[in-house]
Write an enzyme that holds these catalytic residues in place. Structure first.
Site, mmCIF file in Angstrom:
data_model
loop_
_atom_site.group_PDB
_atom_site.id
_atom_site.type_symbol
_atom_site.label_atom_id
_atom_site.label_comp_id
_atom_site.label_asym_id
_atom_site.label_seq_id
_atom_site.Cartn_x
_atom_site.Cartn_y
_atom_site.Cartn_z
ATOM 1 N N ILE A 13 0.843 -1.210 0.000
ATOM 2 C CA ILE A 13 0.000 0.000 0.000
ATOM 3 C C ILE A 13 0.874 1.254 0.000
ATOM 4 O O ILE A 13 0.617 2.204 -0.749
ATOM 5 C CB ILE A 13 -0.972 -0.012 1.202
ATOM 6 C CG1 ILE A 13 -1.892 -1.237 1.119
ATOM 7 C CG2 ILE A 13 -1.798 1.284 1.249
ATOM 8 C CD1 ILE A 13 -2.777 -1.471 2.335
ATOM 9 N N ASP A 32 11.365 2.746 5.884
ATOM 10 C CA ASP A 32 11.018 1.325 5.734
ATOM 11 C C ASP A 32 12.212 0.500 6.207
ATOM 12 O O ASP A 32 13.358 0.873 5.955
ATOM 13 C CB ASP A 32 10.714 1.021 4.258
ATOM 14 C CG ASP A 32 9.809 -0.182 4.097
ATOM 15 O OD1 ASP A 32 8.716 -0.057 3.536
ATOM 16 O OD2 ASP A 32 10.213 -1.293 4.546
ATOM 17 N N SER A 35 11.758 -5.236 5.700
ATOM 18 C CA SER A 35 11.522 -6.618 6.135
ATOM 19 C C SER A 35 10.539 -7.278 5.171
ATOM 20 O O SER A 35 10.721 -8.418 4.767
ATOM 21 C CB SER A 35 10.984 -6.656 7.565
ATOM 22 O OG SER A 35 9.780 -5.933 7.668
ATOM 23 N N ASP A 55 13.747 1.411 11.256
ATOM 24 C CA ASP A 55 12.681 0.636 11.876
ATOM 25 C C ASP A 55 11.836 1.556 12.766
ATOM 26 O O ASP A 55 12.399 2.382 13.489
ATOM 27 C CB ASP A 55 13.354 -0.453 12.729
ATOM 28 C CG ASP A 55 12.405 -1.564 13.083
ATOM 29 O OD1 ASP A 55 11.426 -1.296 13.811
ATOM 30 O OD2 ASP A 55 12.638 -2.702 12.635
ATOM 31 N N ALA A 76 3.501 1.307 8.178
ATOM 32 C CA ALA A 76 4.413 0.234 8.596
ATOM 33 C C ALA A 76 3.766 -0.595 9.700
ATOM 34 O O ALA A 76 3.273 -0.040 10.682
ATOM 35 C CB ALA A 76 5.724 0.837 9.101
ATOM 36 N N SER A 119 -7.339 -1.661 10.792
ATOM 37 C CA SER A 119 -7.829 -2.864 10.111
ATOM 38 C C SER A 119 -9.234 -3.242 10.550
ATOM 39 O O SER A 119 -9.622 -3.030 11.713
ATOM 40 C CB SER A 119 -6.881 -4.018 10.448
ATOM 41 O OG SER A 119 -7.453 -5.257 10.100
ATOM 42 N N TYR A 142 -2.913 -9.468 16.628
ATOM 43 C CA TYR A 142 -2.852 -8.475 15.545
ATOM 44 C C TYR A 142 -3.992 -7.466 15.687
ATOM 45 O O TYR A 142 -3.778 -6.250 15.640
ATOM 46 C CB TYR A 142 -2.928 -9.176 14.180
ATOM 47 C CG TYR A 142 -3.141 -8.223 13.028
ATOM 48 C CD1 TYR A 142 -2.083 -7.464 12.540
ATOM 49 C CD2 TYR A 142 -4.400 -8.049 12.452
ATOM 50 C CE1 TYR A 142 -2.278 -6.560 11.499
ATOM 51 C CE2 TYR A 142 -4.605 -7.160 11.410
ATOM 52 C CZ TYR A 142 -3.538 -6.424 10.938
ATOM 53 O OH TYR A 142 -3.730 -5.531 9.919
ATOM 54 N N ASP A 272 -10.923 -18.144 11.438
ATOM 55 C CA ASP A 272 -11.418 -17.472 10.236
ATOM 56 C C ASP A 272 -12.785 -16.850 10.501
ATOM 57 O O ASP A 272 -13.630 -17.445 11.166
ATOM 58 C CB ASP A 272 -11.536 -18.501 9.099
ATOM 59 C CG ASP A 272 -11.364 -17.872 7.733
ATOM 60 O OD1 ASP A 272 -10.598 -16.895 7.622
ATOM 61 O OD2 ASP A 272 -12.002 -18.350 6.770
HETATM 62 C C1 UD2 Z 1 -7.662 -10.042 6.418
HETATM 63 C C2 UD2 Z 1 -6.304 -9.351 6.396
HETATM 64 C C3 UD2 Z 1 -5.637 -9.494 7.733
HETATM 65 C C4 UD2 Z 1 -6.544 -9.013 8.857
HETATM 66 C C5 UD2 Z 1 -7.886 -9.757 8.758
HETATM 67 C C6 UD2 Z 1 -8.858 -9.214 9.774
HETATM 68 C C7 UD2 Z 1 -5.491 -9.540 4.098
HETATM 69 C C8 UD2 Z 1 -4.513 -10.204 3.194
HETATM 70 N N1 UD2 Z 1 -5.469 -9.986 5.385
HETATM 71 O O1 UD2 Z 1 -7.516 -11.427 6.595
HETATM 72 O O2 UD2 Z 1 -4.430 -8.728 7.741
HETATM 73 O O3 UD2 Z 1 -6.727 -7.618 8.741
HETATM 74 O O4 UD2 Z 1 -8.474 -9.559 7.464
HETATM 75 O O5 UD2 Z 1 -9.982 -10.011 9.868
HETATM 76 O O6 UD2 Z 1 -6.224 -8.648 3.724
HETATM 77 N N2 UD2 Z 1 -8.489 -18.319 1.764
HETATM 78 C C9 UD2 Z 1 -8.674 -19.470 1.015
HETATM 79 N N3 UD2 Z 1 -7.622 -19.915 0.264
HETATM 80 C C10 UD2 Z 1 -6.414 -19.290 0.227
HETATM 81 C C11 UD2 Z 1 -6.253 -18.110 1.001
HETATM 82 C C12 UD2 Z 1 -7.315 -17.652 1.753
HETATM 83 O O7 UD2 Z 1 -9.733 -20.081 1.019
HETATM 84 O O8 UD2 Z 1 -5.508 -19.750 -0.489
HETATM 85 C C13 UD2 Z 1 -9.636 -17.807 2.543
HETATM 86 C C14 UD2 Z 1 -9.348 -17.552 3.994
HETATM 87 O O9 UD2 Z 1 -9.502 -18.696 4.778
HETATM 88 C C15 UD2 Z 1 -10.410 -16.478 4.300
HETATM 89 C C16 UD2 Z 1 -10.522 -15.689 2.987
HETATM 90 O O10 UD2 Z 1 -9.982 -16.536 1.978
HETATM 91 O O11 UD2 Z 1 -11.644 -17.068 4.584
HETATM 92 C C17 UD2 Z 1 -9.745 -14.387 2.998
HETATM 93 O O12 UD2 Z 1 -8.420 -14.662 3.426
HETATM 94 P P1 UD2 Z 1 -7.269 -13.544 3.420
HETATM 95 O O13 UD2 Z 1 -6.057 -14.192 4.014
HETATM 96 O O14 UD2 Z 1 -7.150 -12.917 2.093
HETATM 97 O O15 UD2 Z 1 -7.819 -12.389 4.376
HETATM 98 P P2 UD2 Z 1 -8.477 -12.437 5.836
HETATM 99 O O16 UD2 Z 1 -9.840 -11.875 5.672
HETATM 100 O O17 UD2 Z 1 -8.307 -13.750 6.488
#
Ligand code: UD2
Length: 315
Positions: A13, A32, A35, A55, A76, A119, A142, A272
């Site tokens: 971003i 930055d 990492s 950092d 960051a 987030s 997080y 999830d």
């Molecule tokens: C997002 C943010 C994370 C945090 C979170 C808060 C991203 C990349 N991550 O996580 O930082 O803010 O929201 O709730 O934006 N999935 C699959 N197959 C794959 C990868 C993912 O099915 O190969 C699923 C995963 O289990 C989830 C959905 O896709 O149900 C979204 O996954 P993600 O990792 O893109 O983002 P999320 O919402 O878990």
């Protein structure tokens, strides 16, 4: 013309922010630690941004970076939920203590405003559409760290009148998003698999939904937050307001890439969230912000970037 510091400016971003601000004639400095940020992300603005390697845990590095700036866009952070569960102390040090360093340096340097990347994680499994006024429910270190960062930023607004805006990003996607790690964003991973002709793994039934927002729109939200004072001292959702399931995502990508994407099923990920979607009303009311990039155009730009590195300019 204003002077902007972008922490994490070599990241996904942050590098889009840098490019957009330079394009508007502003002066940009980046802090930055590389990492996860990459010099290649800044190739389009090479020689036109000042890059400081350092950092945010290092107070002196932050002070040096903030000195002389008008605005700070604080991007960051450690962004992996899983990593935060494995090592909460590191998440605390970077996302909370690092944010406090940024706020303190900004206060000392009398910065005009700090815009903080927060987030949707702060909502946990709360009701949807998520509204800023509802209770937060951090379910991971997080999420807790992002909520703590917001609280410190808001406390600097009330204690020291340092203007700040906290932007709660929903699922951001677009060119330059890392697609190599299993914890990369689902769109980045699915595109990589589609381009390589490999099957995708779906955790759960694929009917879980996310509010995907294109990175270019997130950039606009940051710029609007700097240009207006109407959202100062507030938290704002930055999302599309629309939920899309992973099965819908797969169909969109199949149409776009002209391929059939084979599915492999796996158990749902621990922790999830089933559905995530924001109410975009506050950002619209206070900043006049609503996403402008059509989902398919955003996917198309991301596919092109992964295929050949050329970014389609989206509206
Ligand atoms: C997002 C943010 C994370 C945090 C979170 C808060 C991203 C990349 N991550 O996580 O930082 O803010 O929201 O709730 O934006 N999935 C699959 N197959 C794959 C990868 C993912 O099915 O190969 C699923 C995963 O289990 C989830 C959905 O896709 O149900 C979204 O996954 P993600 O990792 O893109 O983002 P999320 O919402 O878990």
């Amino acid at each position: 013309m204003s002077k902007y510091l972008i922490t994490g400016g070599a990241g996904f971003i942050g590098s889009h922010l840098a490019e957009s601000l330079v394009g508007r004639g502003h002066s940009v400095r980046i802090l930055d630690n590389f990492s996860t940020g990459r010099k290649e992300n800044l190739s389009a603005v090479s020689g036109r941004v000042e890059i400081l390697e350092g950092d945010i845990r290092d107070r002196d590095a932050v002070r040096t970076a903030v000195a002389g700036m008008d605005f700070v866009l604080h991007q960051a952070a450690l962004v992996s939920v899983t990593q935060s569960v494995e090592n909460p102390e590191e998440t605390l040090a970077v996302n909370v203590a690092g944010t406090l360093n940024v706020m303190q340096a900004a206060r000392e340097a009398r910065i005009r405003k700090v815009v903080l990347a927060s987030s949707c994680a702060v909502y946990g499994a709360g009701p949807i559409p998520a509204r800023e006024e509802q209770s937060t429910m951090p379910l991971s270190p997080y999420a807790a760290s992002k909520l703590a960062g917001e609280s410190f930023a808001l406390s600097y607004y009330s204690s020291y009148q340092l203007p700040c805006v906290c932007l709660r990003y929903f699922n951001v996607f677009g060119p330059r998003q890392d697609f190599h790690s299993p914890y990369s964003g689902v769109i980045a991973i699915f595109i990589a698999r589609a381009v390589a002709g490999k099957p995708v793994t779906i955790y759960g039934d694929g009917r879980q939904t996310r509010d995907f927002i294109y990175v270019g729109d997130v950039v606009r939200a940051n710029i609007l937050a700097c240009e207006s004072d109407r959202a100062d001292g507030r938290v704002l959702n930055i999302g599309s307001g629309r939920g899309r399931s992973l099965l819908e995502l797969r169909s969109e990508l199949e149409a776009l890439c002209g391929v059939r994407m084979k599915l492999e099923r796996s158990a749902p990920r621990t922790g999830d969230i089933r559905h995530s979607r924001c109410s975009p009303a506050r950002a619209r009311a206070l900043l006049g912000f609503s996403p402008q990039t059509d989902f398919r155009a955003g996917l198309d730009a991301t596919v092109r970037w992964q295929r050949d590195g050329s970014e389609l300019k989206t509206p």
